[in-house]
Design a protein around this motif. Structure first.
Motif, PDB file in Angstrom:
ATOM      1  N   GLY A  10     113.825  64.609 105.382  1.00 46.56           N
ATOM      2  CA  GLY A  10     114.418  63.380 105.894  1.00 46.56           C
ATOM      3  C   GLY A  10     114.964  62.462 104.827  1.00 46.56           C
ATOM      4  N   SER A  11     115.797  61.531 105.267  1.00 47.13           N
ATOM      5  CA  SER A  11     116.443  60.578 104.359  1.00 47.13           C
ATOM      6  C   SER A  11     115.552  59.358 104.147  1.00 47.13           C
ATOM      7  CB  SER A  11     117.781  60.136 104.945  1.00 47.13           C
ATOM      8  OG  SER A  11     117.567  59.390 106.122  1.00 47.13           O
ATOM      9  N   ALA A  12     115.802  58.681 103.031  1.00 48.55           N
ATOM     10  CA  ALA A  12     115.142  57.398 102.756  1.00 48.55           C
ATOM     11  C   ALA A  12     116.134  56.312 103.125  1.00 48.55           C
ATOM     12  CB  ALA A  12     114.759  57.320 101.290  1.00 48.55           C
ATOM     13  N   CYS A 178     100.484  59.363 100.376  1.00 49.35           N
ATOM     14  CA  CYS A 178     101.898  59.700 100.252  1.00 49.35           C
ATOM     15  C   CYS A 178     102.049  60.227  98.825  1.00 49.35           C
ATOM     16  CB  CYS A 178     102.789  58.480 100.467  1.00 49.35           C
ATOM     17  SG  CYS A 178     104.514  58.817 100.014  1.00 49.35           S
ATOM     18  N   ILE A 179     102.406  61.485  98.711  1.00 51.09           N
ATOM     19  CA  ILE A 179     102.484  62.118  97.387  1.00 51.09           C
ATOM     20  C   ILE A 179     103.950  62.168  96.947  1.00 51.09           C
ATOM     21  CG2 ILE A 179     102.027  64.215  96.053  1.00 51.09           C
ATOM     22  CD1 ILE A 179      99.749  64.812  98.047  1.00 51.09           C
ATOM     23  N   HIS A 218     102.733  63.817 103.745  1.00 53.36           N
ATOM     24  CA  HIS A 218     103.900  62.956 103.651  1.00 53.36           C
ATOM     25  C   HIS A 218     104.293  62.924 102.182  1.00 53.36           C
ATOM     26  CE1 HIS A 218     106.713  60.070 105.360  1.00 53.36           C
ATOM     27  NE2 HIS A 218     106.695  59.532 104.156  1.00 53.36           N
ATOM     28  N   LEU A 219     105.492  63.446 101.889  1.00 58.38           N
ATOM     29  CA  LEU A 219     105.898  63.668 100.504  1.00 58.38           C
ATOM     30  C   LEU A 219     107.185  62.918 100.190  1.00 58.38           C
ATOM     31  CD1 LEU A 219     105.443  67.556 100.655  1.00 58.38           C
ATOM     32  CD2 LEU A 219     103.738  65.879  99.912  1.00 58.38           C
ATOM     33  N   LEU A 260     108.956  65.652 104.217  1.00 56.25           N
ATOM     34  CA  LEU A 260     109.393  65.421 102.839  1.00 56.25           C
ATOM     35  C   LEU A 260     110.620  64.514 102.876  1.00 56.25           C
ATOM     36  CD1 LEU A 260     109.577  67.814  99.838  1.00 56.25           C
ATOM     37  CD2 LEU A 260     111.521  66.355 100.367  1.00 56.25           C
ATOM     38  N   ILE A 261     110.468  63.335 102.288  1.00 53.76           N
ATOM     39  CA  ILE A 261     111.569  62.368 102.233  1.00 53.76           C
ATOM     40  C   ILE A 261     112.253  62.480 100.879  1.00 53.76           C
ATOM     41  CG2 ILE A 261     112.144  59.887 102.251  1.00 53.76           C
ATOM     42  CD1 ILE A 261     111.284  60.970 105.018  1.00 53.76           C
TER      43      ILE A 261
END
Ligand SMILES: [Zn+2]
Length: 289
Positions: A10-12, A178-179, A218-219, A260-261
């Protein structure tokens, strides 16, 4: 809406080519691109208050396009501030933003928890732990099921080593890590950038939090520029030394699932996301062959 089979990319924030510039428009665009996630960037104070109407529009778009949502909270959170009013304000940010996130259909609130201010590690950890545990309890009492995710940070002056965020997640119900692999790389002056090191991060996560955490990750990821003082800027992958294919291989090999963002600079983020997702799908296929 968590994927049970692997990672959603996904996008930030709202991608530059999204025809509608609102968060809801950004979500729809991400869905049309075939991506599965977006992090809403409520990072500056003008975003503190989001109307329920706006949040509900985001929620509708996410459902319609099957996009998993998270929120990146404001940059001003600091549970180790020497000023009591900053700590109170930090608690309010988390309360308000978790509630808006929940109305928007987001499952996770990501934030940088504190600065070190020359205090020793145990003292800062204990302060952050106390505030997050009280906040997580409050949210549960209010039926707001948004997971609080303190992030691994890119500078030694900021609280957030891998072990610190894993310990918080282990100790507090309602908190998960959140890694950010780029941050870990930058805060260790260019280390932690091989397949073995990425595996070590993921294995450590499983060791502390159990196998379920590997299915609900959540990365954050991007290229990154750094000095001995840690993170400077986020970069496009090709402008950086990040071994992104080795990371994807490690994620496939451990059976990572969740989100993964991509936090690469906005102008190239859509291309980077396509590249990451395409390579990831190819690696998954190889694994299943
Ligand atoms: Zn990040």
């Amino acid at each position: 809406m968590r994927s049970t089979d692997g990672l959603r990319f996904g996008s930030a924030g709202v991608l530059p080519d999204a025809p509608k510039r609102s968060s809801a428009g950004g979500v729809a665009y991400v869905g049309e691109l075939g991506l599965g996630a977006m992090e809403i960037e409520w990072v500056r104070s003008r975003m503190r208050i989001v109307s329920d109407r706006t949040a509900k529009a985001i929620c509708r778009a996410a459902k319609e396009h099957d996009v998993s949502l998270s929120v990146h909270g404001v940059y001003y959170i600091n549970f180790n501030s020497p000023r009591a009013e900053v700590i109170e304000q930090s608690r309010d940010w988390v309360r308000v933003q978790a509630r808006s996130a929940w109305v928007a259909g987001a499952t996770d609130l990501i934030f940088h928890a504190a600065f070190m201010h020359d205090d020793d590690e145990d003292t800062v950890y204990e302060r952050v732990r106390r505030h997050l545990s009280e906040l997580a309890q409050e949210l549960q009492a209010d039926d707001i099921s948004v997971t609080l995710r303190p992030e691994t940070t890119g500078k030694p002056t900021a609280f957030g080593t891998l072990d610190q965020v894993l310990c918080l997640a282990d100790e507090i119900d309602g908190v998960e890590p959140c890694i950010d692999f780029a941050h870990i790389h930058a805060r260790n002056n260019g280390g932690w950038n091989t397949y073995e090191r990425f595996r070590q991060i993921l294995d450590r996560t499983r060791e502390v939090l159990g196998v379920a955490a590997i299915g609900n990750l959540h990365l954050h990821f991007s290229g990154i520029d750094y000095t001995e003082a840690g993170e400077q800027n986020h970069l496009l992958l090709d402008d950086s030394d990040m071994h992104w294919e080795e990371l994807l291989q490690a994620l496939v090999d451990v059976g990572a699932a969740g989100t993964l963002i991509c936090e690469c600079p906005m102008h190239g983020q859509e291309e980077e996301l396509k590249r990451l997702q395409t390579r990831y799908s190819a690696l998954k296929k190889e694994q299943n062959a």
